[in-house]
Design an enzyme around this catalytic site. Structure first.
Site, PDB file in Angstrom:
ATOM      1  N   HIS A 171      37.102  44.784  38.019  1.00  0.00           N
ATOM      2  CA  HIS A 171      38.386  44.884  38.723  1.00  0.00           C
ATOM      3  C   HIS A 171      39.201  46.046  38.141  1.00  0.00           C
ATOM      4  O   HIS A 171      40.293  45.842  37.606  1.00  0.00           O
ATOM      5  CB  HIS A 171      39.115  43.546  38.509  1.00  0.00           C
ATOM      6  N   GLU A 275      37.548  48.280  43.058  1.00  0.00           N
ATOM      7  CA  GLU A 275      36.760  47.279  42.335  1.00  0.00           C
ATOM      8  C   GLU A 275      35.337  47.204  42.891  1.00  0.00           C
ATOM      9  O   GLU A 275      35.160  46.977  44.094  1.00  0.00           O
ATOM     10  CB  GLU A 275      37.454  45.927  42.456  1.00  0.00           C
TER      11      GLU A 275
HETATM   12  O1  TA6 Z   1      41.467  42.322  43.645  1.00  0.00           O
HETATM   13  C1  TA6 Z   1      42.684  42.148  44.323  1.00  0.00           C
HETATM   14  C2  TA6 Z   1      43.253  40.786  43.947  1.00  0.00           C
HETATM   15  O2  TA6 Z   1      42.380  39.748  44.340  1.00  0.00           O
HETATM   16  C3  TA6 Z   1      44.640  40.663  44.562  1.00  0.00           C
HETATM   17  O3  TA6 Z   1      44.638  39.751  45.642  1.00  0.00           O
HETATM   18  C4  TA6 Z   1      45.517  40.235  43.380  1.00  0.00           C
HETATM   19  O4  TA6 Z   1      45.520  38.821  43.256  1.00  0.00           O
HETATM   20  C5  TA6 Z   1      44.798  40.941  42.239  1.00  0.00           C
HETATM   21  O5  TA6 Z   1      43.415  40.695  42.514  1.00  0.00           O
HETATM   22  C6  TA6 Z   1      45.252  40.588  40.859  1.00  0.00           C
HETATM   23  O6  TA6 Z   1      44.810  39.320  40.508  1.00  0.00           O
HETATM   24  P1  TA6 Z   1      45.258  38.744  39.050  1.00  0.00           P
HETATM   25  O7  TA6 Z   1      44.662  37.366  39.001  1.00  0.00           O
HETATM   26  O8  TA6 Z   1      44.702  39.666  38.009  1.00  0.00           O
HETATM   27  O9  TA6 Z   1      46.777  38.781  39.039  1.00  0.00           O
END
Ligand code: TA6
Length: 301
Positions: A171, A275
């Site tokens: 991510h 990601e």
């Molecule tokens: O990858 C995008 C996502 O799924 C968004 O929807 C947002 O929730 C982001 O990840 C961040 O997630 P986190 O749990 O690290 O705050």
């Protein structure tokens, strides 16, 4: 698992290249410094927090408001999403993006490579806490090669007797001059799920991805390189990958950033997540004894 700094440095330290230290109370990190680049990785989550080429701007973004506390996910760097991406499929009480990114990992290897890069590898420590929501036998390793490029290998092994379904993602938060002035190429024509309007209906990308609002898209069937074109920093960041069918592109924009509380003042302008993943329709079904090897390479052009 050894968390004693002296033991870690004696077993895995490399003079002037790999050093273990704590950054806040008992938050263990390893700092890497070689001829090509610098990086830092926390043992919690095997979470790469920084990577910059010598004399260059940081490539990986870290929030000014990130906190480094046991069991809390870090805002920035490369969170490892595993063994699911997003919410748990059946139990909303389970942690978003799985438990790997807040669990403790152990160092299994460090090596100074001949071309001047540094290899460091970690293994997720399996314990009862991790098994909460994951009643299967599996192994997870991550290998980093820090050099003129950054290579990351995330390897899952099914060590049990039943098929397991894995959703995974690196991510990665990339540092940009101003998200309003960048474009992302490589996703033209790909179908995507738009999480901003919650649409089940798949849309299709036309041309480059640009940003003028909250953007949260799961691109499917996306296996090509993505390139973040950043004229403000006069650079392009290339994201190459193997064994990843999904690409998530995310910027929380203003309101969501304020709700999150750890993005920092206008932090959303200075980052974009691209990601490399296997998510939604692209999750991986792994037979007993098989392994799944997600591979990415980040490079600056
Ligand atoms: O990858 C995008 C996502 O799924 C968004 O929807 C947002 O929730 C982001 O990840 C961040 O997630 P986190 O749990 O690290 O705050």
């Amino acid at each position: 698992m050894n968390t004693d700094i002296a033991v870690l440095n004696s077993r895995f330290g490399i003079e002037n290249q790999v050093v273990f230290k704590t950054i806040s109370e008992d938050f263990l990190v390893v700092e890497i410094n070689n001829a090509h680049a610098t990086a830092s990785i926390s043992l919690q989550g095997a979470h790469l927090m920084n990577w910059a080429l010598k004399g260059g701007e940081p490539v990986i973004w870290m929030s000014q408001e990130a906190s480094f506390k046991a069991g809390k996910s870090i805002r920035g760097g490369i969170p490892v999403c595993w063994p699911w991406f997003g919410g748990h499929s059946t139990d909303s009480s389970k942690p978003a993006h799985g438990f790997a990114r807040t669990a403790l990992w152990e160092v299994i290897q460090t090596e100074a490579l001949k071309e001047g890069a540094t290899l460091i590898a970690f293994r997720l420590i399996q314990n009862d806490a991790n098994h909460d929501g994951w009643p299967y036998s599996s192994e997870l390793e991550i290998h980093f090669i820090v050099g003129e490029s950054l290579r990351v290998d995330l390897v899952t092994r099914n060590t049990g007797e039943t098929v397991i379904t894995i959703g995974d993602a690196l991510h990665t938060y990339f540092s940009v001059s101003d998200v309003r002035n960048i474009t992302i190429n490589g996703l033209d024509g790909c179908p995507y799920l738009d999480k901003v309007d919650g649409s089940e209906q798949k849309k299709h990308q036309v041309g480059a991805v640009k940003f003028d609002q909250e953007t949260d898209r799961i691109y499917l069937e996306s296996t090509e390189d993505c390139v973040i074109d950043d004229p403000g920093l006069k650079r392009r960041i290339r994201i190459s990958k193997l064994n990843s069918e999904s690409t998530i592109v995310w910027n929380p924009w203003i309101e969501k950033s304020e709700q999150m509380g750890d993005m920092g003042q206008d932090g959303y302008l200075k980052m974009v997540c691209v990601e490399s993943a296997n998510a939604a329709d692209d999750v991986v079904h792994l037979a007993p004894g098989d392994k799944h090897h997600l591979w990415v390479r980040y490079s600056v052009e």
